[in-house]
Each structure stands twice: as C-alpha cells, then as structure tokens.
Enzyme design. Structure first.
Site, short mmCIF file in Angstrom:
data_model
loop_
_atom_site.label_atom_id
_atom_site.label_comp_id
_atom_site.label_asym_id
_atom_site.label_seq_id
_atom_site.Cartn_x
_atom_site.Cartn_y
_atom_site.Cartn_z
N LYS A 107 0.85 -1.20 0.00
CA LYS A 107 0.00 0.00 0.00
C LYS A 107 0.89 1.26 0.00
O LYS A 107 2.11 1.17 0.24
CB LYS A 107 -0.92 -0.07 1.22
CG LYS A 107 -1.90 -1.26 1.15
CD LYS A 107 -2.76 -1.35 2.40
CE LYS A 107 -3.74 -2.51 2.32
NZ LYS A 107 -4.59 -2.62 3.54
N TYR A 157 -12.20 -2.93 -3.23
CA TYR A 157 -12.77 -2.99 -1.88
C TYR A 157 -14.30 -2.92 -1.89
O TYR A 157 -14.90 -2.47 -0.93
CB TYR A 157 -12.20 -1.85 -1.03
CG TYR A 157 -10.78 -2.11 -0.54
CD1 TYR A 157 -10.48 -3.23 0.25
CD2 TYR A 157 -9.74 -1.24 -0.85
CE1 TYR A 157 -9.19 -3.48 0.70
CE2 TYR A 157 -8.43 -1.49 -0.40
CZ TYR A 157 -8.18 -2.60 0.38
OH TYR A 157 -6.90 -2.84 0.84
N ASN A 164 -1.76 -0.15 7.30
CA ASN A 164 -1.22 -1.50 7.56
C ASN A 164 -0.38 -2.08 6.41
O ASN A 164 -0.19 -3.29 6.31
CB ASN A 164 -2.32 -2.44 8.05
CG ASN A 164 -3.41 -2.66 7.04
OD1 ASN A 164 -3.34 -2.16 5.91
ND2 ASN A 164 -4.43 -3.40 7.42
N HIS A 191 -1.55 -5.65 1.44
CA HIS A 191 -2.81 -6.38 1.24
C HIS A 191 -2.52 -7.78 0.72
O HIS A 191 -1.59 -7.96 -0.05
CB HIS A 191 -3.69 -5.64 0.21
CG HIS A 191 -4.75 -6.51 -0.38
ND1 HIS A 191 -5.94 -6.75 0.25
CD2 HIS A 191 -4.78 -7.25 -1.53
CE1 HIS A 191 -6.67 -7.60 -0.48
NE2 HIS A 191 -5.98 -7.92 -1.56
N GLU A 232 -8.81 -10.32 -8.18
CA GLU A 232 -7.98 -9.13 -7.95
C GLU A 232 -6.82 -9.05 -8.95
O GLU A 232 -6.49 -7.97 -9.43
CB GLU A 232 -7.47 -9.14 -6.50
CG GLU A 232 -8.62 -8.91 -5.51
CD GLU A 232 -8.27 -9.20 -4.05
OE1 GLU A 232 -7.09 -9.46 -3.75
OE2 GLU A 232 -9.20 -9.18 -3.21
P1 RTP Z 1 -6.58 -6.28 3.18
O1 RTP Z 1 -7.84 -6.62 2.42
O2 RTP Z 1 -6.06 -4.91 2.89
O3 RTP Z 1 -5.53 -7.35 3.09
O4 RTP Z 1 -6.98 -6.22 4.70
P2 RTP Z 1 -7.77 -7.27 5.57
O5 RTP Z 1 -8.38 -8.34 4.75
O6 RTP Z 1 -6.79 -7.66 6.64
O7 RTP Z 1 -8.90 -6.35 6.19
P3 RTP Z 1 -10.36 -5.92 5.64
O8 RTP Z 1 -11.32 -6.08 6.76
O9 RTP Z 1 -10.67 -6.54 4.30
O10 RTP Z 1 -10.14 -4.36 5.44
C1 RTP Z 1 -9.46 -3.88 4.32
C2 RTP Z 1 -8.57 -2.73 4.71
O11 RTP Z 1 -9.37 -1.64 5.15
C3 RTP Z 1 -8.69 -0.92 6.15
N1 RTP Z 1 -9.51 -0.90 7.35
N2 RTP Z 1 -9.68 0.18 8.09
N3 RTP Z 1 -11.66 0.27 11.12
C4 RTP Z 1 -10.90 0.75 10.15
O12 RTP Z 1 -10.56 1.92 10.10
C5 RTP Z 1 -10.46 -0.16 9.11
N4 RTP Z 1 -10.79 -1.44 9.02
C6 RTP Z 1 -10.18 -1.92 7.91
C7 RTP Z 1 -7.37 -1.61 6.39
O13 RTP Z 1 -6.38 -0.99 5.56
C8 RTP Z 1 -7.64 -3.02 5.90
O14 RTP Z 1 -6.46 -3.68 5.54
#
Ligand code: RTP
Length: 155
Positions: free
Chosen positions: A16, A56, A119, A122, A133
C-alpha cells in the site's frame, strides 16, 4: 511427498502507499521470495479511484470506506501476483492480522506497522478473490507464467 499442480493457487499482494513511502517494498517482496513462492506479476501503479472502489467493493457500506479509498489512492502502490501451493492462506499468515497491534511478531504487519488504517500490505482472502484481484489490477500480458530453468523448487 511433493504437492501436485492442483494445489497451486494465485494471490494478489499489494504494498500500500505507506509501505512504498516508508521504503518497505524490498522487505515485503523478500518475505514472499524467501518463503519459496513464485512472483508472476510486479508493477508500481498509481491507482485510479474506480479501481480502488472495485477492489474494496465488499466494504462499500463501512464507515471507513471513503478514508480507505483516499489512503489507497494517496500514492503509488506495488501490485504483485504470486503463485504457490496453499499461498492464499499462507500469505495471510505471513502478513498478519488486519490490526498491526494484534499481528504476531514475525509477521509483516506485526514487525513493521502500527495502525489498521496504515497497515502497509494487502493479501487476497480466498483463491477466488486472488483471481478476481489479479484480473482487476493487471492487464492482459502483464502476468508472466514461467518455470524455473534449473531447480523445480518453486511451483
Ligand atoms: P486487506 O484486504 O487490505 O488485506 O486487509 P484485511 O483483509 O486484513 O482487512 P479488511 O477487513 O478486508 O479491510 C481492508 C482494509 O481496510 C482498512 N480498514 N480500516 N476500522 C478501520 O478503520 C479499518 N478497518 C479496515 C485496512 O487498511 C484493511 O487492511
């Protein structure tokens, strides 16, 4: 016993904008290389809003969605396609929990990040999303199918 080609999966990994700007691209690529996975696609890309929103789309109703889109489009990302046996779940393990404070030491987020909203990396959450994707982020011809010339250690 060696795994068969049917066990090979594809996943989309993305550094990212914060990971790029913090100079962590090499570190992140090297974790997947050292694990023994095969890189099949790689590019630096300033992503348009529409691509971030499509990527997303399942999070569209979340309150953090607009901020997430601003974050992902705030600077170039590094798009990667990787291939390997069981790579989807394994990559998620290497990456660590979404909230870096909960991510185990030894994982990418556990070692290198602090905030959920920053973070750094991804990884696709299923083989289906891996394919979806890769098709979204890469154009025809940008992903390279290749076989190691000397040692078939990579699948
Ligand atoms: P990614 O898709 O980026 O690998 O992340 P992930 O599966 O671990 O998490 P996901 O729930 O799919 O969320 C995607 C990305 O959104 C951001 N996020 N912000 N509460 C918040 O502010 C929040 N929650 C999620 C993070 O960048 C997360 O990786």
């Amino acid at each position: 016993l060696v795994a068969s080609m049917e066990d090979v999966e594809e996943t989309y990994i993305m550094v990212k904008p914060d990971g790029v700007q913090r100079g962590l691209v090499g570190e992140i690529i090297s974790r997947f290389e050292k694990k023994g996975f095969k890189l099949t696609g790689l590019k630096l890309f300033q992503c348009p809003k529409e691509v971030a929103e499509e990527h997303y789309k399942d999070l569209r109703s979340k309150p953090f969605f607009p901020k997430l889109i601003d974050y992902i489009t705030s600077g170039p990302v590094v798009c990667m396609a990787w291939e390997g046996v069981g790579i989807v779940a394994s990559a998620r393990k290497l990456i660590g929990s979404t909230n870096p404070l909960q991510a185990e030491p030894g994982t990418i987020r556990g070692d290198l990040a602090v905030q959920t909203g920053r973070n750094i990396v991804h990884g696709s959450d299923s083989p289906e999303n891996g394919k979806r994707e890769i098709a979204l982020w890469f154009k025809e011809g940008e992903v390279c199918e290749w076989t190691p010339a000397l040692a078939p250690w990579l699948r």
